[in-house]
Write a protein that holds these residues in place. Structure first.
Motif, mmCIF file in Angstrom:
data_model
loop_
_atom_site.group_PDB
_atom_site.id
_atom_site.type_symbol
_atom_site.label_atom_id
_atom_site.label_comp_id
_atom_site.label_asym_id
_atom_site.label_seq_id
_atom_site.Cartn_x
_atom_site.Cartn_y
_atom_site.Cartn_z
ATOM 1 N N PHE A 1 0.848 -1.184 0.000
ATOM 2 C CA PHE A 1 0.000 0.000 0.000
ATOM 3 C C PHE A 1 0.892 1.246 0.000
ATOM 4 O O PHE A 1 1.899 1.302 0.705
ATOM 5 N N SER A 2 0.524 2.229 -0.800
ATOM 6 C CA SER A 2 1.196 3.532 -0.736
ATOM 7 C C SER A 2 0.172 4.616 -0.993
ATOM 8 O O SER A 2 -0.879 4.369 -1.589
ATOM 9 N N ARG A 3 0.455 5.807 -0.518
ATOM 10 C CA ARG A 3 -0.452 6.918 -0.785
ATOM 11 C C ARG A 3 0.337 8.202 -0.942
ATOM 12 O O ARG A 3 1.378 8.391 -0.308
ATOM 13 N N SER A 4 -0.180 9.076 -1.812
ATOM 14 C CA SER A 4 0.363 10.416 -2.009
ATOM 15 C C SER A 4 -0.729 11.405 -1.645
ATOM 16 O O SER A 4 -1.875 11.248 -2.079
ATOM 17 N N LEU A 5 -0.384 12.419 -0.858
ATOM 18 C CA LEU A 5 -1.364 13.361 -0.337
ATOM 19 C C LEU A 5 -1.178 14.723 -0.992
ATOM 20 O O LEU A 5 -0.061 15.239 -1.054
ATOM 21 N N TYR A 6 -2.281 15.308 -1.449
ATOM 22 C CA TYR A 6 -2.217 16.571 -2.185
ATOM 23 C C TYR A 6 -3.183 17.600 -1.596
ATOM 24 O O TYR A 6 -4.303 17.261 -1.195
ATOM 25 N N THR A 7 -2.742 18.850 -1.577
ATOM 26 C CA THR A 7 -3.583 19.977 -1.175
ATOM 27 C C THR A 7 -4.055 20.710 -2.418
ATOM 28 O O THR A 7 -3.290 20.906 -3.371
ATOM 29 N N GLY A 8 -5.325 21.117 -2.436
ATOM 30 C CA GLY A 8 -5.862 21.846 -3.585
ATOM 31 C C GLY A 8 -5.397 23.292 -3.602
ATOM 32 O O GLY A 8 -4.519 23.696 -2.838
ATOM 33 N N SER A 9 -5.973 24.081 -4.464
ATOM 34 C CA SER A 9 -5.656 25.507 -4.526
ATOM 35 C C SER A 9 -6.790 26.311 -3.887
ATOM 36 O O SER A 9 -7.961 25.963 -4.015
ATOM 37 N N GLN A 10 -6.438 27.371 -3.182
ATOM 38 C CA GLN A 10 -7.445 28.251 -2.620
ATOM 39 C C GLN A 10 -7.922 29.217 -3.696
ATOM 40 O O GLN A 10 -7.318 29.330 -4.766
ATOM 41 N N SER A 11 -9.019 29.887 -3.447
ATOM 42 C CA SER A 11 -9.456 30.919 -4.379
ATOM 43 C C SER A 11 -8.642 32.184 -4.141
ATOM 44 O O SER A 11 -7.961 32.319 -3.124
ATOM 45 N N GLU A 12 -8.710 33.093 -5.073
ATOM 46 C CA GLU A 12 -7.945 34.333 -4.956
ATOM 47 C C GLU A 12 -8.713 35.357 -4.127
ATOM 48 O O GLU A 12 -9.929 35.502 -4.257
ATOM 49 N N ALA A 13 -7.996 36.056 -3.241
ATOM 50 C CA ALA A 13 -8.610 37.113 -2.444
ATOM 51 C C ALA A 13 -9.033 38.271 -3.352
ATOM 52 O O ALA A 13 -8.453 38.503 -4.417
ATOM 53 N N ILE A 14 -10.055 39.008 -2.923
ATOM 54 C CA ILE A 14 -10.552 40.159 -3.678
ATOM 55 C C ILE A 14 -10.216 41.442 -2.930
ATOM 56 O O ILE A 14 -10.393 41.537 -1.716
ATOM 57 N N ASN A 15 -9.729 42.416 -3.676
ATOM 58 C CA ASN A 15 -9.439 43.729 -3.106
ATOM 59 C C ASN A 15 -9.633 44.750 -4.223
ATOM 60 O O ASN A 15 -8.710 45.067 -4.968
ATOM 61 N N VAL A 16 -10.859 45.257 -4.371
ATOM 62 C CA VAL A 16 -11.215 46.106 -5.501
ATOM 63 C C VAL A 16 -11.666 47.480 -5.001
ATOM 64 O O VAL A 16 -12.229 47.603 -3.904
ATOM 65 N N GLY A 17 -11.405 48.508 -5.783
ATOM 66 C CA GLY A 17 -11.818 49.865 -5.436
ATOM 67 C C GLY A 17 -12.577 50.520 -6.572
ATOM 68 O O GLY A 17 -13.033 49.861 -7.523
ATOM 69 N N SER A 18 -12.746 51.838 -6.477
ATOM 70 C CA SER A 18 -13.365 52.650 -7.535
ATOM 71 C C SER A 18 -14.786 52.223 -7.856
ATOM 72 O O SER A 18 -15.230 52.319 -9.009
ATOM 73 N N ASP A 19 -15.520 51.727 -6.872
ATOM 74 C CA ASP A 19 -16.910 51.308 -7.041
ATOM 75 C C ASP A 19 -17.076 50.143 -8.018
ATOM 76 O O ASP A 19 -18.181 49.886 -8.504
ATOM 77 N N ASP A 20 -15.980 49.441 -8.328
ATOM 78 C CA ASP A 20 -16.049 48.321 -9.272
ATOM 79 C C ASP A 20 -16.560 47.057 -8.578
ATOM 80 O O ASP A 20 -16.708 46.994 -7.362
ATOM 81 N N ALA A 21 -16.807 46.028 -9.392
ATOM 82 C CA ALA A 21 -17.160 44.697 -8.902
ATOM 83 C C ALA A 21 -16.042 43.735 -9.286
ATOM 84 O O ALA A 21 -15.466 43.837 -10.366
ATOM 85 N N ALA A 22 -15.742 42.795 -8.405
ATOM 86 C CA ALA A 22 -14.688 41.819 -8.697
ATOM 87 C C ALA A 22 -15.025 40.483 -8.046
ATOM 88 O O ALA A 22 -15.552 40.440 -6.930
ATOM 89 N N SER A 23 -14.718 39.398 -8.746
ATOM 90 C CA SER A 23 -14.953 38.047 -8.240
ATOM 91 C C SER A 23 -13.817 37.145 -8.687
ATOM 92 O O SER A 23 -13.170 37.393 -9.714
ATOM 93 N N SER A 24 -13.595 36.085 -7.923
ATOM 94 C CA SER A 24 -12.566 35.118 -8.297
ATOM 95 C C SER A 24 -13.182 33.764 -8.620
ATOM 96 O O SER A 24 -14.247 33.410 -8.108
ATOM 97 N N THR A 25 -12.515 33.023 -9.488
ATOM 98 C CA THR A 25 -12.953 31.675 -9.823
ATOM 99 C C THR A 25 -12.701 30.743 -8.640
ATOM 100 O O THR A 25 -11.969 31.080 -7.710
ATOM 101 N N GLY A 26 -13.318 29.580 -8.663
ATOM 102 C CA GLY A 26 -13.095 28.611 -7.599
ATOM 103 C C GLY A 26 -11.703 28.018 -7.656
ATOM 104 O O GLY A 26 -11.018 28.068 -8.682
ATOM 105 N N GLY A 27 -11.270 27.463 -6.530
ATOM 106 C CA GLY A 27 -10.031 26.707 -6.507
ATOM 107 C C GLY A 27 -10.266 25.291 -7.009
ATOM 108 O O GLY A 27 -11.403 24.862 -7.223
#
Length: 376
Positions: free
Chosen positions: A244-270
């Motif tokens: 038996f053997s196993r390899s362990l992996y961590t996924g990716s997090q989503s990107e933080a949002i920091n938007v100004g100027s009354d704009d809208a911003a969203s990030s894709t999923g990890g």
């Protein structure tokens, strides 16, 4: 597709019989070292002497056999028992995948920034089991279902909504190896002013989470949303050589949002990492009409067949009355985070009813398996 088995013939010392060699390499009837048990035959490693060369029993000590995949890739997303879909196999390669997190989102008027981070990618473990050495015939599993959708947001002044954490998937084989492998789910995404971090550096830890689908805000910056954390994988046992053997992996997090100027911003999923790398999250920004950013497909093992392209949820951002579309998981989104959503609905006036915003749900967990037989 041929691979080298995880187990080996053994016999580092002591006598070796022809019947043992015949059974290990999947042969029947009479066999010979320089005939159908040499380095030129299908089940035998090429590192062994080939036909015509001097071959002795000692050449076979601790050698591995050659295997080939049998049947199609098996995918299981429900139930509590995993049973290999192919019989007559000697080794199983099994991916244990948690569920992706649901994205977050926010609505606001024309005087406010709007923000939504996608859900985090789940953890994944790749397990290789020799059914010959362990006696495995089945496994007890718990497979994370697709997490709930984030509650919708009315188009008013500063509505915000966190997502939902993805659940964990576990795998415990029977036989003579006692182990439980766990792939944790991805974390929830956040809407504007959520996550409890300083937005001087919005990707910095630690994060303080709000409850699932919470509308509570913990920061003062309208255009900031914390990233969703990625899931990891763990095991109750170390690798057991030859069984038996196993390899362990961590996924990716989503990107933080920091938007100004009354704009809208969203990030894709990890996304999860299936052993080939995970796909990083990205952000889309809008100062007017609806902008949609589709996540890239996650690299999946070349040995998988019948499993369509996997990718995380799309990020949606809109201002000036644009329609906030749901950041859905596309295709078979096993372990992928849903997309974030940010929108300015209606005509932008405070408390003016407008379009509905709903961040994307994460993808379900899964057990994905390939099965291998001796390459005779």
């Amino acid at each position: 597709m041929t691979i080298t088995s995880i187990d080996n013939f053994g016999h580092a010392s002591g006598s070796i019989s022809m019947s043992e060699l015949r059974d290990y390499y999947g042969q029947t009837g009479s066999v010979s070292l320089n005939g159908n048990l040499n380095g030129g035959t299908n089940p035998v490693p090429s590192s062994l002497p080939t036909s015509g060369a001097a071959t002795s029993f000692s050449n076979y000590r601790s050698k591995n056999r050659i295997l080939r995949k049998k049947g199609n890739t098996q995918v299981k997303t429900t139930g509590t028992t995993f049973t290999p879909s192919e019989s007559g196999t000697v080794e199983h390669h099994i991916w244990v995948i948690g569920a992706g997190g649901t994205g977050g989102g926010s609505n606001g008027d024309s005087g406010r920034e709007k923000a939504g981070s996608g859900g985090g990618g789940a953890g994944c473990a790749k397990v290789i089991i020799s059914s010959t050495a362990t006696g495995m015939t089945s496994a007890t599993v718990s497979i994370a279902s697709r997490p709930a959708a984030s509650l919708g947001l009315a188009a008013d002044d500063g509505s915000t909504r966190a997502g939902v954490d993805g659940g964990s998937t576990t795998f415990s084989p029977n036989g003579n190896v006692t182990v439980t492998v766990t792939a944790a789910g991805g974390g929830k995404g956040f809407g504007g002013r959520q996550g409890g971090v300083s937005y001087t550096n919005p990707a910095a830890a630690p994060y303080t989470t709000t409850s699932d689908n919470s509308s509570t805000t913990t920061t003062s910056q309208w255009g900031g949303a914390s990233p969703a954390l990625a899931g990891s994988a763990s095991s109750t046992s170390a690798n057991v050589s030859g069984k038996f053997s196993r390899s362990l992996y961590t996924g990716s997090q989503s990107e933080a949002i920091n938007v100004g100027s009354d704009d809208a911003a969203s990030s894709t999923g990890g996304s999860p990492n299936f052993g080939e790398g995970s796909q990083a999250s990205d952000t889309v920004v809008s100062s007017g009409t609806t902008q949609i950013l589709n996540a890239s497909f996650v690299t999946q093992p070349s040995s998988w067949n019948g499993v369509n392209g996997i990718r995380a949820g799309s990020a949606v951002a809109s201002c000036a009355g644009g329609t906030g579309l749901q950041g859905n998981v596309n295709g078979y989104g096993y372990g992928c985070g849903g997309g974030g959503s940010s929108n300015q609905g209606g005509n932008g006036s405070i408390n003016q009813p407008g379009t509905h915003v709903q961040p994307g749900r994460g993808g379900s967990g899964a057990i994905i398996a390939n099965h291998y037989e001796i390459n005779t």
